[in-house]
Enzyme design. Sequence first.
Site, mmCIF file in Angstrom:
data_model
loop_
_atom_site.group_PDB
_atom_site.id
_atom_site.type_symbol
_atom_site.label_atom_id
_atom_site.label_comp_id
_atom_site.label_asym_id
_atom_site.label_seq_id
_atom_site.Cartn_x
_atom_site.Cartn_y
_atom_site.Cartn_z
ATOM 1 N N ASN A 1 17.148 3.647 -3.846
ATOM 2 C CA ASN A 1 17.041 3.082 -2.503
ATOM 3 C C ASN A 1 18.416 2.668 -2.006
ATOM 4 O O ASN A 1 19.288 2.250 -2.776
ATOM 5 C CB ASN A 1 16.039 1.932 -2.436
ATOM 6 C CG ASN A 1 16.249 0.835 -3.444
ATOM 7 O OD1 ASN A 1 16.830 1.046 -4.514
ATOM 8 N ND2 ASN A 1 15.774 -0.349 -3.141
ATOM 9 N N ILE A 2 18.603 2.840 -0.702
ATOM 10 C CA ILE A 2 19.891 2.561 -0.054
ATOM 11 C C ILE A 2 19.590 1.688 1.159
ATOM 12 O O ILE A 2 19.010 2.161 2.149
ATOM 13 C CB ILE A 2 20.583 3.876 0.370
ATOM 14 C CG1 ILE A 2 20.776 4.792 -0.852
ATOM 15 C CG2 ILE A 2 21.921 3.566 1.043
ATOM 16 C CD1 ILE A 2 21.168 6.218 -0.514
ATOM 17 N N GLU A 3 19.916 0.396 1.056
ATOM 18 C CA GLU A 3 19.566 -0.551 2.116
ATOM 19 C C GLU A 3 20.628 -0.593 3.210
ATOM 20 O O GLU A 3 21.704 0.012 3.094
ATOM 21 C CB GLU A 3 19.321 -1.934 1.496
ATOM 22 C CG GLU A 3 18.139 -1.899 0.544
ATOM 23 C CD GLU A 3 17.715 -3.253 0.021
ATOM 24 O OE1 GLU A 3 18.507 -4.222 0.110
ATOM 25 O OE2 GLU A 3 16.573 -3.340 -0.471
ATOM 26 N N CYS B 1 14.230 4.781 1.027
ATOM 27 C CA CYS B 1 13.614 4.541 -0.283
ATOM 28 C C CYS B 1 14.117 5.555 -1.323
ATOM 29 O O CYS B 1 14.555 6.653 -0.980
ATOM 30 C CB CYS B 1 12.103 4.667 -0.191
ATOM 31 S SG CYS B 1 11.284 3.374 0.744
ATOM 32 N N GLU C 1 12.445 7.386 -3.425
ATOM 33 C CA GLU C 1 11.676 8.639 -3.460
ATOM 34 C C GLU C 1 12.181 9.609 -2.404
ATOM 35 O O GLU C 1 12.340 10.806 -2.645
ATOM 36 C CB GLU C 1 10.187 8.360 -3.212
ATOM 37 C CG GLU C 1 9.532 7.455 -4.245
ATOM 38 C CD GLU C 1 9.610 5.977 -3.866
ATOM 39 O OE1 GLU C 1 10.638 5.539 -3.311
ATOM 40 O OE2 GLU C 1 8.639 5.261 -4.151
ATOM 41 N N CYS D 1 5.877 3.607 -1.027
ATOM 42 C CA CYS D 1 5.382 3.123 0.261
ATOM 43 C C CYS D 1 4.678 4.260 1.003
ATOM 44 O O CYS D 1 4.754 5.435 0.607
ATOM 45 C CB CYS D 1 6.530 2.558 1.095
ATOM 46 S SG CYS D 1 7.572 3.834 1.844
ATOM 47 N N CYS E 1 6.915 7.211 2.167
ATOM 48 C CA CYS E 1 7.280 8.123 1.063
ATOM 49 C C CYS E 1 6.097 8.996 0.663
ATOM 50 O O CYS E 1 6.271 10.179 0.354
ATOM 51 C CB CYS E 1 7.796 7.331 -0.134
ATOM 52 S SG CYS E 1 9.439 6.622 0.153
HETATM 53 N N1 THU Z 1 11.488 0.798 -1.748
HETATM 54 C C1 THU Z 1 11.671 2.029 -2.301
HETATM 55 O O1 THU Z 1 12.801 2.415 -2.639
HETATM 56 N N2 THU Z 1 10.584 2.827 -2.470
HETATM 57 C C2 THU Z 1 9.316 2.504 -2.065
HETATM 58 O O2 THU Z 1 8.465 3.359 -1.995
HETATM 59 C C3 THU Z 1 9.009 1.104 -1.750
HETATM 60 C C4 THU Z 1 10.188 0.290 -1.317
HETATM 61 C C5 THU Z 1 12.649 -0.066 -1.560
HETATM 62 C C6 THU Z 1 13.024 -0.314 -0.125
HETATM 63 C C7 THU Z 1 13.777 -1.617 -0.227
HETATM 64 O O3 THU Z 1 15.137 -1.339 -0.491
HETATM 65 C C8 THU Z 1 13.167 -2.319 -1.431
HETATM 66 O O4 THU Z 1 12.411 -1.346 -2.120
HETATM 67 C C9 THU Z 1 12.261 -3.482 -1.075
HETATM 68 O O5 THU Z 1 11.316 -3.102 -0.154
#
Ligand code: THU
Length: 135
Positions: A42-44, A53, A55, A90, A93
């Site tokens: 994941n890259i915020e 996300c 995935e 999520c 994804c």
């Molecule tokens: N996140 C994912 O990388 N994959 C998902 O399917 C659920 C959420 C990440 C997004 C965010 O950076 C962190 O989890 C918290 O929501």
Amino acid sequence: MNPEKLCELAKEAMEHAYVPYSGYKVGAALLCGDGSVYQGCNIENAAYSPTNCAERTAFFKAVYDGHRAFEAIAVCGGKNGVITGAFPPCGVCRQVMREFCGDDFKVYLVNAQGFEALTLAELLPHSFSAQEHMG
Ligand code: THU
């Protein structure tokens, strides 16, 4: 590649996460039809909603490289990279998975003990897809 190895690659991918806002590191390892594996994290983002996300990072890397057939994905996540339980994909994804994968696409959710095996059909029942609903 067996599920255990794919889960190990997801854990490795988790360490690449860029998570200055939530602290939740997520990793994914996507197994392609030809046996190759793409890892994602994941890259915020400071504006939050542009966050990608793990995935989707894995899928987009693979699709860019020309892959269209996929067998399975392993996913793990946790606060500060500590896995205490399953970190399910999520809804966005799941829909991205549905674009390229059928009902039997395997989703391995890493947990503290090992992993739980699910299918895309179990995670996204009654789904909308181009193949089935757009002629
Ligand atoms: N996140 C994912 O990388 N994959 C998902 O399917 C659920 C959420 C990440 C997004 C965010 O950076 C962190 O989890 C918290 O929501």
